[in-house]
Motif scaffolding. Structure first.
Motif, PDB file in Angstrom:
ATOM      1  N   SER A  63      25.056  67.732 -19.265  1.00 47.45           N
ATOM      2  CA  SER A  63      25.702  66.063 -20.316  1.00 47.45           C
ATOM      3  C   SER A  63      25.209  66.283 -21.232  1.00 47.45           C
ATOM      4  N   PRO A  64      25.811  65.828 -22.119  1.00 55.08           N
ATOM      5  CA  PRO A  64      25.536  65.966 -23.661  1.00 55.08           C
ATOM      6  C   PRO A  64      23.783  66.271 -24.310  1.00 55.08           C
ATOM      7  N   GLY A  65      23.736  64.526 -23.494  1.00 54.71           N
ATOM      8  CA  GLY A  65      22.427  64.770 -23.410  1.00 54.71           C
ATOM      9  C   GLY A  65      21.444  64.801 -23.352  1.00 54.71           C
ATOM     10  N   ALA A  66      21.493  65.818 -22.049  1.00 55.81           N
ATOM     11  CA  ALA A  66      20.930  66.915 -22.000  1.00 55.81           C
ATOM     12  C   ALA A  66      20.537  68.284 -22.418  1.00 55.81           C
ATOM     13  N   LYS A  67      21.055  68.614 -23.198  1.00 55.56           N
ATOM     14  CA  LYS A  67      21.587  69.831 -23.718  1.00 55.56           C
ATOM     15  C   LYS A  67      20.717  69.702 -25.048  1.00 55.56           C
ATOM     16  N   VAL A  68      20.528  68.707 -25.343  1.00 56.00           N
ATOM     17  CA  VAL A  68      19.486  68.035 -26.476  1.00 56.00           C
ATOM     18  C   VAL A  68      18.024  68.204 -26.229  1.00 56.00           C
ATOM     19  N   PHE A  69      18.004  67.046 -25.002  1.00 63.05           N
ATOM     20  CA  PHE A  69      16.382  67.055 -24.656  1.00 63.05           C
ATOM     21  C   PHE A  69      16.279  67.015 -23.493  1.00 63.05           C
ATOM     22  N   PRO A  70      15.848  67.412 -21.874  1.00 59.71           N
ATOM     23  CA  PRO A  70      16.031  67.745 -21.553  1.00 59.71           C
ATOM     24  C   PRO A  70      15.354  66.928 -19.779  1.00 59.71           C
ATOM     25  N   GLN A  71      16.741  66.678 -19.474  1.00 63.90           N
ATOM     26  CA  GLN A  71      16.415  65.933 -18.724  1.00 63.90           C
ATOM     27  C   GLN A  71      16.917  65.785 -16.760  1.00 63.90           C
ATOM     28  N   ALA A  72      16.447  64.479 -15.890  1.00 66.31           N
ATOM     29  CA  ALA A  72      17.094  65.102 -14.650  1.00 66.31           C
ATOM     30  C   ALA A  72      18.282  64.371 -14.303  1.00 66.31           C
ATOM     31  N   LYS A  73      19.101  64.411 -13.304  1.00 69.40           N
ATOM     32  CA  LYS A  73      20.502  64.566 -12.799  1.00 69.40           C
ATOM     33  C   LYS A  73      20.171  62.614 -12.570  1.00 69.40           C
ATOM     34  N   THR A  74      21.212  62.178 -12.982  1.00 67.21           N
ATOM     35  CA  THR A  74      21.255  60.395 -13.256  1.00 67.21           C
ATOM     36  C   THR A  74      22.273  60.075 -11.334  1.00 67.21           C
ATOM     37  N   ILE A  75      21.254  59.225 -10.598  1.00 73.56           N
ATOM     38  CA  ILE A  75      22.253  58.888  -9.369  1.00 73.56           C
ATOM     39  C   ILE A  75      22.881  58.011  -9.534  1.00 73.56           C
ATOM     40  N   PRO A  76      24.121  58.673  -8.909  1.00 69.67           N
ATOM     41  CA  PRO A  76      25.677  57.780  -8.954  1.00 69.67           C
ATOM     42  C   PRO A  76      25.769  56.493  -9.178  1.00 69.67           C
ATOM     43  N   PHE A  77      26.140  55.401  -9.700  1.00 70.61           N
ATOM     44  CA  PHE A  77      26.578  53.527  -9.884  1.00 70.61           C
ATOM     45  C   PHE A  77      26.268  52.805  -8.732  1.00 70.61           C
ATOM     46  N   ASP A  78      26.670  54.052  -7.490  1.00 74.92           N
ATOM     47  CA  ASP A  78      27.323  52.759  -6.593  1.00 74.92           C
ATOM     48  C   ASP A  78      25.817  52.953  -5.764  1.00 74.92           C
ATOM     49  N   THR A  79      24.911  53.774  -6.237  1.00 74.21           N
ATOM     50  CA  THR A  79      23.522  54.178  -5.304  1.00 74.21           C
ATOM     51  C   THR A  79      22.674  53.205  -6.269  1.00 74.21           C
ATOM     52  N   PHE A  80      22.905  52.379  -7.666  1.00 72.05           N
ATOM     53  CA  PHE A  80      21.763  51.927  -7.709  1.00 72.05           C
ATOM     54  C   PHE A  80      21.517  50.469  -7.005  1.00 72.05           C
ATOM     55  N   TRP A  81      20.365  50.452  -7.159  1.00 76.45           N
ATOM     56  CA  TRP A  81      19.803  49.084  -5.728  1.00 76.45           C
ATOM     57  C   TRP A  81      20.329  47.874  -7.402  1.00 76.45           C
ATOM     58  N   PRO A  82      20.678  46.859  -5.786  1.00 72.90           N
ATOM     59  CA  PRO A  82      20.675  45.483  -6.463  1.00 72.90           C
ATOM     60  C   PRO A  82      19.791  44.706  -7.503  1.00 72.90           C
ATOM     61  N   VAL A  83      20.317  43.528  -8.123  1.00 77.46           N
ATOM     62  CA  VAL A  83      19.263  43.173  -8.719  1.00 77.46           C
ATOM     63  C   VAL A  83      20.070  41.580  -7.750  1.00 77.46           C
ATOM     64  N   TRP A  84      18.779  40.857  -7.601  1.00 79.35           N
ATOM     65  CA  TRP A  84      19.655  39.321  -7.169  1.00 79.35           C
ATOM     66  C   TRP A  84      19.242  38.074  -8.043  1.00 79.35           C
ATOM     67  N   GLY A  85      20.065  36.976  -8.077  1.00 79.41           N
ATOM     68  CA  GLY A  85      19.683  36.067  -8.579  1.00 79.41           C
ATOM     69  C   GLY A  85      20.485  35.993 -10.311  1.00 79.41           C
ATOM     70  N   ALA A  86      20.641  34.124 -10.649  1.00 78.71           N
ATOM     71  CA  ALA A  86      21.428  34.331 -11.674  1.00 78.71           C
ATOM     72  C   ALA A  86      19.745  33.979 -13.218  1.00 78.71           C
ATOM     73  N   ASP A  87      19.312  33.129 -13.143  1.00 81.39           N
ATOM     74  CA  ASP A  87      18.484  32.745 -13.957  1.00 81.39           C
ATOM     75  C   ASP A  87      17.553  33.550 -14.005  1.00 81.39           C
ATOM     76  N   ILE A  88      17.229  34.461 -12.776  1.00 81.23           N
ATOM     77  CA  ILE A  88      15.422  34.889 -12.787  1.00 81.23           C
ATOM     78  C   ILE A  88      16.623  36.201 -11.604  1.00 81.23           C
ATOM     79  N   ALA A  89      16.529  37.420 -12.466  1.00 80.95           N
ATOM     80  CA  ALA A  89      17.116  38.558 -11.749  1.00 80.95           C
ATOM     81  C   ALA A  89      15.571  39.459 -10.853  1.00 80.95           C
ATOM     82  N   ILE A  90      15.999  38.980  -9.763  1.00 81.21           N
ATOM     83  CA  ILE A  90      15.110  39.992  -8.855  1.00 81.21           C
ATOM     84  C   ILE A  90      15.409  41.367  -8.407  1.00 81.21           C
TER      85      ILE A  90
END
Length: 369
Positions: free
Chosen positions: A180-207
């Motif tokens: 990725s372009p950002g990783a070529k500027v500063f070292p960084q780890a691979k990002t997990i796929p978007f579908d692997t992001f853990w869910p957030v529950w709630g509307a007014d209070i996001a848990i």
């Protein structure tokens, strides 16, 4: 006048109200000293604490931010609570969380294309396995040769960030993003796929999902300790290893399994860091957050009760959130950090007060020869 002698004597009996009341008293004493600091610096303590409470719990978005701050503290608090109650001084929650994050990131990147229903449970299992593997090292030396786990876990806390830093900043390892372009500027780890992001529950209070998972682990831990044979063996071993051996309990095996389960809880906290927050390995963020050491304060404040750990983590998370929100000219630099330190100090003192009492006696003069 005869010299006065002060010494600690172990209490033969402890009043039932003494244990639960001492942590509450420790909090009030710490808050009182914090109020004195505010007053001596020319600020109104009532206004200061009102602002802190609002920033932590009542302002729009405050509860969400507090839940985010409390999530890793639930896991590291459970780590310390489980280990300490049996006399295992596992100070390695930081390192175990980092290795759990490494294992979870590996699983998330490798299995993320399979969807959340597979990748998220795999990340949780991988995080637990990574933390337990890191905890196996001090557990083995404790069981094999009696080596102090305080020393080994503390040393491993320094080794874990060095390992993560080498993988991401000082090598072209599989974990490092080289495309990725950002990783070529500063070292960084691979990002997990978007579908692997853990869910957030709630509307007014996001848990975050990790906070809910932490509550589940606390309830499960309480049930296991209170209702199962293994939990009975743990409690007996904690009270008296000699009595456990006499009763036929394999206390060495209990010590090792508790150590590994304790480390696995920290590893799940590392998985939560990847799935809930950073979505990739962030060695420096994990290194300077010091979640493991704060978790010890949480466990002590909760008196090693799993359910109380969640409450204590939410309280400390509120202080962390308020510190981030209010830091500036209206709040003395580091005041909330001082209050956290005072709470830990007085809670530790309350642990001694619950088990020992101070006895004052006058020394008798030796007989005249």
């Amino acid at each position: 006048m005869l010299p006065l002698e002060l010494r600690f004597e172990r209490r033969l009996e402890t009043a039932p109200w003494l244990g639960p009341s001492l942590p509450i008293l420790a909090i009030f004493v710490a808050l009182f000293i914090g109020a004195l600091i505010l007053w001596t610096t020319g600020r109104d303590p009532a206004t200061g604490y009102s602002d802190i409470f609002q920033a932590a719990f009542t302002k729009p978005g405050a509860l969400t931010a507090t839940a985010l701050s409390a999530t890793p503290l639930v896991f590291t608090g459970l780590t310390a609570a489980l280990a300490f109650r049996i006399g295992i001084w596992n100070i390695g929650g930081d390192g175990q969380l980092m290795i759990g994050a490494l294992a979870a990131a590996t699983s998330g990147v490798a299995l993320g294309h399979l969807g959340a229903w597979i990748s998220i449970p795999a990340m949780i299992v991988a995080g637990a396995a990574g933390g337990a593997l890191w905890g196996l090292i001090p557990a083995y030396f404790r069981a094999r040769s009696g080596t102090s786990e305080v020393l080994t876990t503390l040393m491993l806390n320094y080794l874990a960030p060095l390992l993560l830093g080498y993988l991401i900043f000082s090598s072209k390892s599989w974990w490092r993003d080289l495309t990725s372009p950002g990783a070529k500027v500063f070292p960084q780890a691979k990002t997990i796929p978007f579908d692997t992001f853990w869910p957030v529950w709630g509307a007014d209070i996001a848990i975050p999902f990790g906070f809910v998972l932490g509550i589940f682990m606390a309830v499960l831990m309480q049930i296991v300790l209170r209702t199962t044979k293994y939990g009975f063996e743990v409690l007996v071993t904690a009270d008296s290893p000699l009595a456990g051996n006499y009763a036929g309990i394999r206390t060495k095996r209990v010590f090792i399994t508790v150590f590994l389960l304790s480390a696995a809880l920290a590893g799940i906290g590392g998985a939560s860091q990847i799935g809930d927050f950073t979505y990739r390995l962030e060695p420096r963020t994990l290194q300077f957050a010091a979640y493991g050491y704060t978790g010890i304060a949480v466990a002590a404040l909760a008196r090693y009760n799993p359910i109380a750990v969640v409450v204590a983590a939410f309280f400390i998370g509120g202080l962390v959130n308020a510190n981030l929100s209010l830091q500036g000219p209206e709040l003395p630099l580091g005041l909330l950090g001082v209050i956290q330190g005072l709470i830990l100090l007085f809670v530790a003192a309350s642990e001694i007060s619950a088990r020992y009492r101070v006895v004052a006696r006058y020394k008798s003069r030796p007989p005249i020869q």
